[in-house]
Structure formats: structure tokens, C-alpha cells
Design an enzyme around this catalytic site. Sequence first.
Site, short mmCIF file in Angstrom:
data_model
loop_
_atom_site.label_atom_id
_atom_site.label_comp_id
_atom_site.label_asym_id
_atom_site.label_seq_id
_atom_site.Cartn_x
_atom_site.Cartn_y
_atom_site.Cartn_z
N TYR A 148 0.84 -1.21 0.00
CA TYR A 148 0.00 0.00 0.00
C TYR A 148 0.87 1.25 0.00
CZ TYR A 148 -3.86 3.12 1.39
OH TYR A 148 -4.81 4.11 1.45
N GLY A 208 -1.45 -4.39 20.57
CA GLY A 208 -0.27 -3.89 21.29
C GLY A 208 -0.70 -3.38 22.65
N ARG A 214 -3.06 7.93 16.90
CA ARG A 214 -3.60 8.36 15.61
C ARG A 214 -4.41 9.63 15.86
NH1 ARG A 214 -0.77 4.61 14.53
NH2 ARG A 214 -1.16 2.85 13.14
N1 UDP Z 1 -6.24 -1.16 16.07
C1 UDP Z 1 -6.57 -1.74 17.28
N2 UDP Z 1 -7.63 -2.59 17.32
C2 UDP Z 1 -8.40 -2.86 16.24
C3 UDP Z 1 -8.08 -2.26 15.00
C4 UDP Z 1 -6.97 -1.41 14.95
O1 UDP Z 1 -5.91 -1.51 18.32
O2 UDP Z 1 -9.36 -3.64 16.38
C5 UDP Z 1 -5.07 -0.23 16.03
C6 UDP Z 1 -4.07 -0.53 14.92
O3 UDP Z 1 -3.11 -1.47 15.35
C7 UDP Z 1 -3.47 0.84 14.68
C8 UDP Z 1 -4.64 1.80 14.96
O4 UDP Z 1 -5.57 1.07 15.74
O5 UDP Z 1 -2.44 1.11 15.59
C9 UDP Z 1 -5.32 2.31 13.69
O6 UDP Z 1 -5.61 1.19 12.89
P1 UDP Z 1 -6.46 1.25 11.54
O7 UDP Z 1 -6.48 -0.13 10.99
O8 UDP Z 1 -7.78 1.89 11.79
O9 UDP Z 1 -5.66 2.23 10.57
P2 UDP Z 1 -4.10 2.52 10.32
O10 UDP Z 1 -3.86 3.85 10.96
O11 UDP Z 1 -3.27 1.45 10.96
O12 UDP Z 1 -3.97 2.55 8.86
#
Ligand code: UDP
Length: 313
Positions: A148, A208, A214
Site C-alpha cells: 500500500y 499492542g 492516531r
Molecule cells: N487497532 C486496534 N484494534 C483494532 C483495530 C486497529 O488496536 O481492532 C489499532 C491498529 O493497530 C493501529 C490503529 O488502531 O495502531 C489504527 O488502525 P487502523 O487499521 O484503523 O488504521 P491505520 O492507521 O493502521 O492505517
Amino acid sequence: MNEEIALVTGGAGFIGSHLCEYLLNKGFKVICADNLSTGSEKNIEKLRTNEDFKFLKKDVRDDLEIKEKINYIFDMASRASPKDFKDYPIDILTTNGFGVFNLLNLAEKNNAKFLFSSTSEIYGDPKEHPQKETYCGNVNTLGIRGCYDEAKRFAEAMTMAYVREKNVDARIIRIFNTYGPRLNEYDGRVISNFITQALRNEPITVYGDGNQTRSFCYVSDMVEGIYKAMMEGKKGDVYNLGGEDEYKILDIASKIKELTSTNSNIVFKELPEDDPRIRKPNIGKAKKYLNWEPIINLEDGLKKTIEYFKNEI
Ligand code: UDP
């Protein structure tokens, strides 16, 4: 009456469908092209009766066979969910490769203005914080997210090549995390996951330790920014679009728990590979040159999104 025609690729997707609606309200005729790989007809159901709206079930990697003279091309076509990086890497690379190539040629042929939707992902796991458009990023080409990140970086370079070599009037936006109604429930994204888990009283899965950050932008703000970037953004320029308030993922889980009054517990799962530790845009450029900044705060945006998912699940 505005007789201008806007093509929105990926127009049946989450942001694309909101953009189609916004452009119709502004009086544009809208052609929405989507292969429905992640978008859905349900997202554009209400628009189908509008005589200024036309839907083409087509893939941007193929000839779209559009006869009309197009004035604007908003390229929103691409899988964008981290879940798809694992299952559809070739699809992502070719959509942003052959697909963007086709669309830039279409822009040149029609003398149309072009907007390419890039992503905050091009910054990778950033070493500059917040990220400015001038930051070149820290990307692992070989990692799970490489398909991506590099697809979008390639497409940015392709867009700039058409600006320089073919004089196409193109600009680039880098979209940061966006949320709101019509987020795909099965996308695996943080806001849709947490809200649907909370509404079902299932465990809320924090990946984690939840200290990664974010910043989030509500979809109506994003669409306004996209429109302004097309209309007021300069040829060959790039703009970050996103929310400025940075949250730890664990705090997002707590906030959604509170707003949904759920019985769900928070559980911790393994952090996905190459998951960026921090992310927050510097949107000074969009503020200054596009006169844009988000206006919906996280709590209000989450409440609207929760209402949407209550009717969906
Ligand atoms: N995340 C999480 N639980 C979930 C889905 C995502 O803790 O069920 C975390 C993910 O590891 C990342 C953040 O939330 O650190 C944002 O994830 P997302 O997939 O929405 O978008 P990204 O910013 O990674 O493209």
C-alpha cells in the site's frame, strides 16, 4: 445550473460515496465508477434516483469507456484497509499503478482537473512528528504494508510525472485516518471495530499496548477538504488532510466504551507488523492555502458514527 461533470472513482466506497453526495449537492453531474471490491451499492442507493448521478460498475485498471466530456477526476479508487494489505497486495499495487496511469491519461485527453488520493501511509512509521508534506517518510518496502505504502508513493510520482511531462492539472492529497457513517464494518479499522464490538457487548480488541497514536477526521470534514484541494489547490501541489487531535488507541477504546455504555471489556491482542507508532498531520498548508480545517470534534463524530452502526448491525 452547473453543467460540469465530475468523475469519482471508488465512488461507492466510504469516502467516495460521501464525495459523490457532496458534489451532487453542489450541482455537479457525477459519474461514479467502482468495481465494488470494497465499496457497495448500498452506499450509493439514495443517489441512484438522482438524474445527475450515473454509476458505472467498472475497474479503473480497465477502459472506463466514458463518452461524456469530464471536467474533474477525483481518484478515490483503492483498497485502503490494513486487513486487505495481507490478502490483496497485487490488487492494491495494480490499482494504484495501471489504474492511476489510465486515469491520468483520461485527464489529459479531457483536459480535466485531477486529484489523486494518497495517504498518510506514505510517511510509514514516521521519524518526524507531526508529519509535514515535506517529510519523505520511513517505509519498509518489503513489509506487509509495503504494497500500500509503495503503491501510493508510486502513484504520487506518476501524478507528478503527468504534471511535468504532460502538463496535466493534477494535485495530491494525503488522507489521514478518517471515520464516520459507511465505514466498512469488515474493514478491520479501529473505529468501526471498536464501535461494533461495543454495540455487541463483545471484547474491544486493542492491538499492542494501545499507546500508539492516531488523529482522526470526521468524513464530512474530509470531503470538504478534498473539494477545496481540487478547486483551490495548486497544480503539482500536495496537501495533508486529517484531524489534528492526537489520541492513544487505548483512550479511543475507553471513549467508545463510555459513549456506548457497553458491558464490553478491553482485551489486548498482538500488534500487527510495521504498525506505525505515532501519526498526526501538520495541516498548516491546507489551512493556509485551502482555508480548510476540520470542525467536527471527536466526541460529536463518534456519536454520529455510533448512531449509524446501531442501525447497521
Ligand atoms: N487497532 C486496534 N484494534 C483494532 C483495530 C486497529 O488496536 O481492532 C489499532 C491498529 O493497530 C493501529 C490503529 O488502531 O495502531 C489504527 O488502525 P487502523 O487499521 O484503523 O488504521 P491505520 O492507521 O493502521 O492505517
